[in-house]
Enzyme design. Structure first.
Site, PDB file in Angstrom:
ATOM      1  N   HIS A  80       4.290  -5.880   4.157  1.00 27.33           N
ATOM      2  CA  HIS A  80       3.038  -6.058   4.846  1.00 27.33           C
ATOM      3  C   HIS A  80       2.246  -6.927   3.830  1.00 27.33           C
ATOM      4  CE1 HIS A  80       2.991  -2.247   7.137  1.00 27.33           C
ATOM      5  NE2 HIS A  80       4.141  -2.850   7.223  1.00 27.33           N
ATOM      6  N   GLU A  82      -0.735  -6.798   2.714  1.00 28.94           N
ATOM      7  CA  GLU A  82      -1.462  -6.167   1.689  1.00 28.94           C
ATOM      8  C   GLU A  82      -0.364  -5.982   0.384  1.00 28.94           C
ATOM      9  OE1 GLU A  82      -2.944  -3.970   5.519  1.00 28.94           O
ATOM     10  OE2 GLU A  82      -1.135  -5.067   4.662  1.00 28.94           O
ATOM     11  N   CYS A 108      -2.261  -0.071   6.712  1.00 30.63           N
ATOM     12  CA  CYS A 108      -1.398   1.395   7.359  1.00 30.63           C
ATOM     13  C   CYS A 108      -1.705   1.981   6.399  1.00 30.63           C
ATOM     14  CB  CYS A 108       0.035   0.705   7.769  1.00 30.63           C
ATOM     15  SG  CYS A 108       0.913   0.451   6.237  1.00 30.63           S
ATOM     16  N   CYS A 111       0.189   1.070   2.979  1.00 31.91           N
ATOM     17  CA  CYS A 111      -0.767   0.143   2.031  1.00 31.91           C
ATOM     18  C   CYS A 111      -1.976   0.699   1.590  1.00 31.91           C
ATOM     19  CB  CYS A 111      -0.831  -0.985   3.039  1.00 31.91           C
ATOM     20  SG  CYS A 111       0.508  -2.010   3.632  1.00 31.91           S
TER      21      CYS A 111
END
Length: 155
Positions: A80, A82, A108, A111
């Site tokens: 991801h 992040e 999410c 993260c």
């Protein structure tokens, strides 16, 4: 030349949007920028780890397995945005403790756990993400959460 000068929030969010343009995900392009004291510390976009084939080359595992958005995050080739921003900061020895995250999408739950432990204090996002656990953890950790509206649309 335009005389428009955006406030800091829209400025960093626009940069996150530009970072998202590097995404190699076939489902959702996400960009993240970590900021402290109005300075960019790290950025990241979602996609396969360095040196591995991108989903655009080998297709989307999640599509093949018919996995809904917001579920089974571990079944994906990509990192991801992040996660990539946190990794970039660590790789270059940059502390992000006390920093803010500007992200095109709400992070999410996976993260969020990483962002909490990395010391992120505030999260600014533009679009939601279907992960209720994420919102619960943000609330429990008392992170400041701000949804930013898109100020202008250039792309």
């Amino acid at each position: 030349m335009s005389n428009y000068r955006p406030d800091w929030g829209p400025y960093f969010m626009e940069i996150a949007r530009i970072v998202s343009m590097r995404s190699t995900c076939l489902r959702r392009n996400v960009g993240a920028v970590i900021v402290k004291d109005k300075r960019i510390l790290a950025s990241g976009y979602n996609g396969a780890p360095s040196g591995l084939k991108h989903c655009a080359e080998v297709s989307c595992l999640r599509e093949k397995m018919n996995i809904a958005s917001g579920e089974r995050h571990e079944l994906c080739r990509g990192l991801h945005a992040e996660q990539n921003a946190i990794i970039q900061a660590a790789y270059h020895g940059v502390s992000i403790n006390g920093a803010e995250l500007y992200c095109t999408h709400l992070p999410c739950s996976i993260c969020i756990k990483m962002l909490i432990n990395a010391g992120i204090q505030e999260i600014h996002y533009e679009e939601g993400y279907p992960d209720d656990l994420s919102l619960d953890m943000i609330d429990e950790a008392k992170l400041k959460l701000t949804k930013l509206d898109r100020v202008w649309d250039r792309y």
